[in-house]
Design an enzyme around this catalytic site. Sequence first.
Site, PDB file in Angstrom:
ATOM      1  N   LYS A 259      -7.492   6.522   9.798  1.00  0.00           N
ATOM      2  CA  LYS A 259      -7.714   5.127   9.810  1.00  0.00           C
ATOM      3  C   LYS A 259      -8.240   4.509  11.165  1.00  0.00           C
ATOM      4  O   LYS A 259      -8.701   3.528  11.153  1.00  0.00           O
ATOM      5  CB  LYS A 259      -6.498   4.169   9.431  1.00  0.00           C
ATOM      6  CG  LYS A 259      -5.853   4.718   8.217  1.00  0.00           C
ATOM      7  CD  LYS A 259      -6.768   4.463   6.936  1.00  0.00           C
ATOM      8  CE  LYS A 259      -6.058   4.792   5.544  1.00  0.00           C
ATOM      9  NZ  LYS A 259      -4.727   3.836   5.234  1.00  0.00           N
TER      10      LYS A 259
ATOM     11  N   GLU B 290      -0.977 -10.892   2.723  1.00  0.00           N
ATOM     12  CA  GLU B 290      -0.780 -10.006   3.813  1.00  0.00           C
ATOM     13  C   GLU B 290      -1.073 -10.826   5.045  1.00  0.00           C
ATOM     14  O   GLU B 290      -0.077 -10.712   6.042  1.00  0.00           O
ATOM     15  CB  GLU B 290      -1.715  -8.736   3.962  1.00  0.00           C
ATOM     16  CG  GLU B 290      -1.117  -7.610   2.813  1.00  0.00           C
ATOM     17  CD  GLU B 290      -2.104  -6.569   2.778  1.00  0.00           C
ATOM     18  OE1 GLU B 290      -1.710  -5.454   2.219  1.00  0.00           O
ATOM     19  OE2 GLU B 290      -3.450  -6.750   3.325  1.00  0.00           O
TER      20      GLU B 290
ATOM     21  N   ASP C  64      -6.805  -0.273   6.313  1.00  0.00           N
ATOM     22  CA  ASP C  64      -7.793   0.597   5.927  1.00  0.00           C
ATOM     23  C   ASP C  64      -8.732   1.076   7.088  1.00  0.00           C
ATOM     24  O   ASP C  64      -9.272   2.147   7.130  1.00  0.00           O
ATOM     25  CB  ASP C  64      -8.750  -0.132   4.957  1.00  0.00           C
ATOM     26  CG  ASP C  64      -8.122  -0.783   3.668  1.00  0.00           C
ATOM     27  OD1 ASP C  64      -7.306   0.296   3.016  1.00  0.00           O
ATOM     28  OD2 ASP C  64      -7.871  -1.822   3.406  1.00  0.00           O
TER      29      ASP C  64
ATOM     30  N   GLY D 262       0.678  -1.268  -0.032  1.00  0.00           N
ATOM     31  CA  GLY D 262      -0.006   0.022   0.030  1.00  0.00           C
ATOM     32  C   GLY D 262       0.816   1.159   0.007  1.00  0.00           C
ATOM     33  O   GLY D 262       2.025   1.300   0.103  1.00  0.00           O
ATOM     34  N   SER D 263       0.249   2.406   0.128  1.00  0.00           N
ATOM     35  CA  SER D 263       0.972   3.838  -0.174  1.00  0.00           C
ATOM     36  C   SER D 263       1.691   3.870   1.192  1.00  0.00           C
ATOM     37  O   SER D 263       2.651   4.677   1.212  1.00  0.00           O
ATOM     38  CB  SER D 263      -0.150   4.810  -0.649  1.00  0.00           C
ATOM     39  OG  SER D 263      -1.308   4.755   0.657  1.00  0.00           O
TER      40      SER D 263
ATOM     41  N   GLY E   2      -7.623  -2.952   1.036  1.00  0.00           N
ATOM     42  CA  GLY E   2      -7.999  -2.142   0.103  1.00  0.00           C
ATOM     43  C   GLY E   2      -7.148  -2.100  -1.242  1.00  0.00           C
ATOM     44  O   GLY E   2      -7.404  -1.620  -2.246  1.00  0.00           O
ATOM     45  N   GLY E   3      -5.896  -2.684  -1.217  1.00  0.00           N
ATOM     46  CA  GLY E   3      -5.058  -2.720  -2.162  1.00  0.00           C
ATOM     47  C   GLY E   3      -5.033  -4.191  -2.805  1.00  0.00           C
ATOM     48  O   GLY E   3      -4.201  -4.597  -3.593  1.00  0.00           O
TER      49      GLY E   3
HETATM   50  C1  5RP Z   1      -3.373  -3.639   0.856  1.00  0.00           C
HETATM   51  C2  5RP Z   1      -3.781  -3.215   2.309  1.00  0.00           C
HETATM   52  C3  5RP Z   1      -3.183  -1.793   2.869  1.00  0.00           C
HETATM   53  O1  5RP Z   1      -2.555  -1.925   3.898  1.00  0.00           O
HETATM   54  C4  5RP Z   1      -4.430  -0.838   3.107  1.00  0.00           C
HETATM   55  O2  5RP Z   1      -5.139  -0.865   1.704  1.00  0.00           O
HETATM   56  C5  5RP Z   1      -3.969   0.492   3.245  1.00  0.00           C
HETATM   57  O3  5RP Z   1      -3.513   1.105   2.194  1.00  0.00           O
HETATM   58  P1  5RP Z   1      -2.927   2.609   2.226  1.00  0.00           P
HETATM   59  O4  5RP Z   1      -1.375   2.798   3.163  1.00  0.00           O
HETATM   60  O5  5RP Z   1      -2.323   2.905   0.816  1.00  0.00           O
HETATM   61  O6  5RP Z   1      -3.897   3.524   2.807  1.00  0.00           O
HETATM   62  O7  5RP Z   1      -4.649  -3.815   3.049  1.00  0.00           O
HETATM   63  O8  5RP Z   1      -4.136  -4.649   0.420  1.00  0.00           O
END
Ligand code: 5RP
Length: 229
Positions: A127, A109, A90, A35-36, A102-103
């Site tokens: 979050k 994971e 998320d 993720g970002s 979300g990713g």
């Molecule tokens: C990816 C994830 C990420 O950890 C989650 O979506 C948070 O992402 P971001 O740091 O971009 O907000 O679970 O599958």
Amino acid sequence: MTAPTSLSQDELKTLVGQAALQYVVPGELVGVGTGSTVNKFIDALASIKDSIRGAVSSSEASTARLKALGIPVLDANDVRLLSVYIDGADEIDGNGYMVKGGGAALTREKIVAALARRFVCIADESKLVNVLGAFPLPVEVIPMAAAYIARRFESLGGQATLRLKDGQPLVTDNGQHILDVRGLTISDPLAFETEVNQWPGVVTVGVFALQKANVCLLGTAQGVRTLSL
Ligand code: 5RP
């Protein structure tokens, strides 16, 4: 650590990504999420890459970023135990229970998190929630079970939609599909995860209660807040 006021969300992610370095054990492997926010951690990890053995990665995207920065990536099958897994979320509640995916990387994971003694969640303060469920819950499913699983969520009051990419069903790193489920209030994450795990065709539900966070580094306008969970 003290931060000036009015940091952007991106700057908060950089702050927690850098703060997570303190949990990396010299000479060992580190579990790396997706993720970002994790991208900020990977960038920071590059600055100490000579002091670690390498990483176990939770997605093709993170693997590509790690390798591009010269950080060796090991296969999860070759690793028995990681001292730490670092990943975003998320949503996270005050117990360390999370919604993730979300990713679309939730399955890997959860696997890498299961290998780790400690889960350090890095997130900006948006979050942190009281109850999980406002963020649409990602669920990785075997494609032929998608409609069946969507109906099971309907019976719990949720509305599931198939995640699309460029107008087609998104295909995960594992060759499966993602349902995003809106309208849930997940008041007992452990029971919820245990229940959904048993539905035929569910690969992974995006509730991380069995693999919860032990620490959360939360980026706030006042700096990094550490929650021990
Ligand atoms: C990816 C994830 C990420 O950890 C989650 O979506 C948070 O992402 P971001 O740091 O971009 O907000 O679970 O599958």
